[in-house]
Write a protein that holds these residues in place. Structure first.
Motif, PDB file in Angstrom:
ATOM      1  N   PRO A   1       0.829  -1.207   0.000  1.00  0.00           N
ATOM      2  CA  PRO A   1       0.000   0.000   0.000  1.00  0.00           C
ATOM      3  C   PRO A   1       0.866   1.261   0.000  1.00  0.00           C
TER       4      PRO A   1
ATOM      5  N   ARG B   1      -4.916  -1.072   6.459  1.00  0.00           N
ATOM      6  CA  ARG B   1      -3.945  -1.066   5.360  1.00  0.00           C
ATOM      7  C   ARG B   1      -2.519  -0.862   5.865  1.00  0.00           C
TER       8      ARG B   1
ATOM      9  N   PRO C   1       4.392  -0.324   3.788  1.00  0.00           N
ATOM     10  CA  PRO C   1       3.928   0.359   2.576  1.00  0.00           C
ATOM     11  C   PRO C   1       4.888   0.101   1.428  1.00  0.00           C
TER      12      PRO C   1
ATOM     13  N   GLY D   1       1.808  -0.254  -5.673  1.00  0.00           N
ATOM     14  CA  GLY D   1       0.820  -1.103  -5.022  1.00  0.00           C
ATOM     15  C   GLY D   1      -0.401  -1.313  -5.896  1.00  0.00           C
TER      16      GLY D   1
ATOM     17  N   LYS E   1      -9.308   3.326  -2.313  1.00  0.00           N
ATOM     18  CA  LYS E   1      -7.911   2.907  -2.242  1.00  0.00           C
ATOM     19  C   LYS E   1      -7.691   1.938  -1.085  1.00  0.00           C
TER      20      LYS E   1
ATOM     21  N   ASP F   1      -6.248  -1.846  -1.222  1.00  0.00           N
ATOM     22  CA  ASP F   1      -5.097  -2.247  -0.417  1.00  0.00           C
ATOM     23  C   ASP F   1      -5.422  -3.469   0.437  1.00  0.00           C
TER      24      ASP F   1
ATOM     25  N   TYR G   1      -5.253  -6.574  -1.539  1.00  0.00           N
ATOM     26  CA  TYR G   1      -3.875  -7.046  -1.670  1.00  0.00           C
ATOM     27  C   TYR G   1      -3.414  -7.738  -0.390  1.00  0.00           C
TER      28      TYR G   1
END
Length: 223
Positions: free
Chosen positions: A142, A163, A168, A172, A190, A194, A197
């Motif tokens: 992210p 997230r 990070p 991403g 967003k 995230d 993922y």
């Protein structure tokens, strides 16, 4: 929420409990991912050095001012860190600090023509391999938000906190599928990407994001 208030609550966010609930992927995957982050970043160091020297020369005419831009971002478990980028905007005037609100649009008027090229090709993000080597970031994960904006998103978007369960990334899933997020609605979308993922993390998904990142760089779709 102030940074002090959030820091006080980090102790409640214990990785042995929360990561098991939020994060997909095997321990083997995450170990290999970290090893790949380190090896990939080390391999990119000569490229970073060469680009930095080139930009030092080009910036004299095309983008006068400091080579790098430093900004506080929110990392894993809400920890503050300093992200490094090649500067793409006009430098702040002496004694004047430019601060964009979390609902405000991107300051396109401050992006220099050469800086726009760096953003479109994502070259401006390359110095963040230093953050990867420091253990603050990953190559894929992210995208970290400006720390003060992240504090606002934590209050307004319930799923936003989750997230930050992993490091990070320089690129991403949300970044390559949704683009630059502005305001609460886009940031909420967003956060959902995230979390997709994080819950489905695997080698195949990283390869897909890497490929989409190459497409973005080649077609100059960055912002």
């Amino acid at each position: 929420m102030s940074s002090e208030d959030f820091s006080d609550r980090i102790s409640e966010w214990h990785p042995s409990r929360d990561l098991r609930l939020l994060v997909g992927g095997t321990d083997h995957f995450w170990l290999n991912k970290r090893i790949s982050d380190i090896l990939g970043s080390v391999a990119l160091l000569p490229t970073l050095g060469a680009l930095a020297l080139l930009l030092l020369v080009l910036n004299l005419r095309l983008n006068p001012g400091p080579l790098f831009f430093y900004q506080h971002r929110m990392g894993r478990f809400g920890k503050r860190f300093v992200a490094i980028k090649f500067r793409t905007m006009l430098p702040e005037a002496p004694g004047k600090q430019v601060k964009r609100g979390y609902r405000d649009p991107l300051e396109h008027h401050r992006i220099t023509p050469f800086g726009r090229f760096l953003r479109q090709t994502r070259i401006d993000e390359l110095p963040q391999i230093i953050n990867v080597l420091r253990g603050e970031m990953s190559l894929i994960g992210p995208r970290p938000d400006y720390y003060d904006h992240a504090l606002e998103y934590l209050e307004a978007i319930p799923e936003y906190r989750a997230r930050h369960a992993i490091r990070p990334g320089i690129s991403g899933l949300a970044q390559v599928t949704l683009g630059y997020a502005i305001g609460l609605d886009q940031t909420r979308a967003k956060a959902h990407a995230d979390l997709t993922y994080i819950r489905n993390a695997c080698l195949w998904l990283d390869i897909k994001i890497f490929w989409l990142t190459l497409v973005t760089v080649t077609l100059r779709r960055g912002i």
